[in-house]
Enzyme design. Sequence first.
Site, PDB file in Angstrom:
ATOM      1  N   GLU A 176     -19.521   1.737  -5.614  1.00 39.75           N
ATOM      2  CA  GLU A 176     -19.515   1.241  -4.084  1.00 39.75           C
ATOM      3  C   GLU A 176     -20.362  -0.235  -3.921  1.00 39.75           C
ATOM      4  OE1 GLU A 176     -16.415   1.549  -2.716  1.00 39.75           O
ATOM      5  OE2 GLU A 176     -15.952   3.241  -4.175  1.00 39.75           O
ATOM      6  N   MET A 185     -15.059   3.603   0.139  1.00 41.05           N
ATOM      7  CA  MET A 185     -14.383   2.220   0.551  1.00 41.05           C
ATOM      8  C   MET A 185     -15.823   1.272   0.568  1.00 41.05           C
ATOM      9  SD  MET A 185     -11.955   0.056   0.713  1.00 41.05           S
ATOM     10  CE  MET A 185     -12.359  -1.862   0.967  1.00 41.05           C
TER      11      MET A 185
END
Length: 991
Positions: A483, A448
């Site tokens: 990411e 994330m």
Amino acid sequence: MALDGARGARDEESREKKKKKKRRKKEEEEEGEEEEEGAEAGGSPSAATMGDGDAGGRGLAGARPRGTERPSAVHGRLVLAFAVCIVALLAVTALAVLLSLRFDGCGPGAPGGAPGLPARGGNASFPGPARRDPQAGGEASTPGAPAARPPSDAERERERERERERGPEREPEREHPWTHLRLPGHLKPLHYNLMLTAFMDNFTFSGEVNVEIACTNRTRYVVLHASRVAVDKVQLAEDRAAGAVPVAGFFLYPQTQVLVVVLNRSLDAHRNYNLKVVYSALIENELLGFFRSSYVLHGERRFLGVTQFSPTHARKAFPCFDEPIYKATFKISIKHQATYLSLSNMPVETSVFEEDGWVTDHFSQTPLMSTYYLAWAICNFTYRETTTKSGVAVRLYARPDAIRRGSGDYALHITKRLIEFYEDYFKVPYSLPKLDLLAVPKHPYAAMENWGLSIFVEQRILLDPSVSSISYLLDVTMVIVHEICHQWFGDLVTPVWWEDVWLKEGFAHYFEFVGTDYLYPGWNMEKQRFLTDVLHEVMLLDGLASSHPVSQEVLQATDIDRVFDWIAYKKGAALIRMLANFMGHSVFQRGLQDYLTIHKYGNAARNDLWNTLSEALKRNGKFVNIQEVMDQWTLQMGYPVITILGNLTAENRIIITQQHFIYDISAKTKALQLQNNSYLWQIPLTIVVGNRSHVSSEAIIWVSNKSEHHRITLDKGSWLLGNINQTGYFRVNYDLRNWRLLIDQLIRNHQVLSVSNRAGLIDDAFSLARAGYLPQHIPLEIIRYLSEEKDFLPWHAASRALYPLDKLLDRMEKYNVFNEYILKQVATTYIKLGWPKNNFNGSLVQASYQHEELRREVIMLACSFGNKHCHQQASTLISDWISSNRNRIPLNVRDIVYCTGVSLLDEDVWEFIWMKFHSTTAVSEKKILLEALTCSDDRNLLNRLLNLSLNSEVVLDQDAIDVIIHVARNPHGRDLAWKFFRDKWKILNTR
């Protein structure tokens, strides 16, 4: 006389009006006294306090009479009103009793939960009476419970009447503003001051959030997101000396996960206010919101707390405006036991140590950002660090033993290089002073992209060179590249709403290949590997009748999670790649630089991107309406198939047609949305003409009609090839004559066609045949040339097409004919390449990447289709490991050997692999050992593994679904996996 009579009538009317005015004033005073008594007694807010936007807080029992009435009529109405009130009072009393019974288990002291906290796994709203503290003025508080109710229809109608009397100051509030998917929009957060205290011994935390909000439209409700939190106190004050704003009460509305604060007067537009909410909640044992995880070190279980807020889970950690459009600044403070450390998006500004073994970390203020990539963590990890050329501090935090082994060193090294790459490519500096990478044992996703604190599951960031294959290294690399790209696309510039989630995910997925090419220039990721890993995979999905547009409407809460699928990620990436190719990469790059510069720290929609790219083209002397072109690709589902036909009646002319490609052609007649024949795309068709020794230069034809005629010089024996290097998001079909010429070219001299064109032909042929556009023998004839193919990509494209075909045919009577044909194509290359030697030391030589991947692909095909030598070699390698307890299996084929050995040998091998799965600490090794266990032919062992997968102490939560998937891929486990999935659906769904 008429004049005198008229004056008398006016006088009488004037006297009557004065009497009525006095009577109305007296009634309002009496009602005001009743409301105060009700509030002091701790009852729910009266109808007056629950109305829609009343500045004075008055309430009316019914519609006021506007004209004169006879006393008897008034008396009759009063009696009727009194009777209605009695009935209403009885109904409210009965409802209150029912509610108290319904929610008894959720209040303080409920079994299984800490006092004042929500029940585990629930989303209850904690009803209770509102208490207005006369000393506090603008405060409403209830021990562990919100305290109001939604207003009734009558109350809302009275409030609308009062709004009409006040005049058109603003647009009226929509009814039930807390029942809609989107927040009302009357309020905008400017800054959050969030203070947390985490109790890691009982996994609870308390919080206080102070939100500075700007009122854009007059409103009497403060509606913001909150879920699974127990609200203890709410206060509201103006952002100046005017003091507190009276709060009538508040309630949680679980259906839309919002906290509604009801005010005694309306907030005025164009003014700022401060909202304070005191609350508490659990550090959950699920993988969303603020959750807990654990690991074992030296025989001791250690815990950590970490967040996952995307897309809509920040509301589980603190009340907030939890939509991407509501960007604000954040100042976070975290109080925790001194044995832990805390991390957040920004660096620690100050730490205050207390005598009782607690410490409070105060973090620097963030730039403007959305709630979904806010983050924090509480752990006792250690770290390694480095610094970029521009001074960005990069740290990698992980378990102390992983840091000690150097498992995070590779990720740390490439992160530094990637920040420098993106800063140069986008010409926009990284916006924060630091970037922390956090490797956690459990996480719902691979990673994330929280701004400044990116969180990864250990398998996708920790890499031990002594046991990691090239494919595992590539996997880790691409997740990190993805990411880091999000720090620009997603964090710095954020989509307005979730319907355009592909704007961030598509770009990050595309740049996985661009960024990896920067790190390893010889790997040709964007030009080659993108085809098999992205384009071919997503076109398989997007050719189904169940597909959807890449930009899809989000009309309800359940739609939000649904938009995060391969269509958003992979189709988004494929469309971006097509766009970059027809614009030209340098023009495309300048357009992205402008887009990020214009919209940094803000939100953008797809049209903002299209407009910026169109301007970049215009400056380069090209006039293409990007929005007009790309809307057809993003707002329509699926993709076209271009068919190129030679025109037999006119020399050097071809017919080009387009139609919606779909695998199940019969579905077009069944599904209403597919019966629409108006599907059209503006298609940048690149095309070449070639013969046995020569290929023409590339031309581009924009195809925008169902059927078009074009002039092309085509000599006898020459063939046509469309969609060069598969840069476009569409398939190309030809007449059978052209297909035969292409097959002949591949067999005679395949190198006349580029590697990407060869892979594209293979994939198009198999897919067109599967959908009925092409005879089945054509793709099987194409792969006859593979015995001469020395490049990895065409083999990879072929194997991805052959495995699904194998699954369709393996239960048929003449399966052996197909199986032998594939083994014949593989045999020559398998013998030529042989098996790798066990001298791989973890250092990757770029030149060997393509060769090693080709060898691995061919060995996998040989073992999968039953090559005897391949089976014997795998069995020998695994037997040697068992007997010597030394693993000498080459790293790049370990997964193939493990799986083949488990499927061929007895139960003892399965038990050995199971033991190694438990004992190894290397996450890459753990992953392939678990997958190998699913390869067994023994149904009892497969059933045993399926049941063990639900034990979190044995198999991590996020790995359980992988076990089911891999068992389902095993012909002996298909029905077992499907039955298990249905039987355990409730358990899996709660995860």
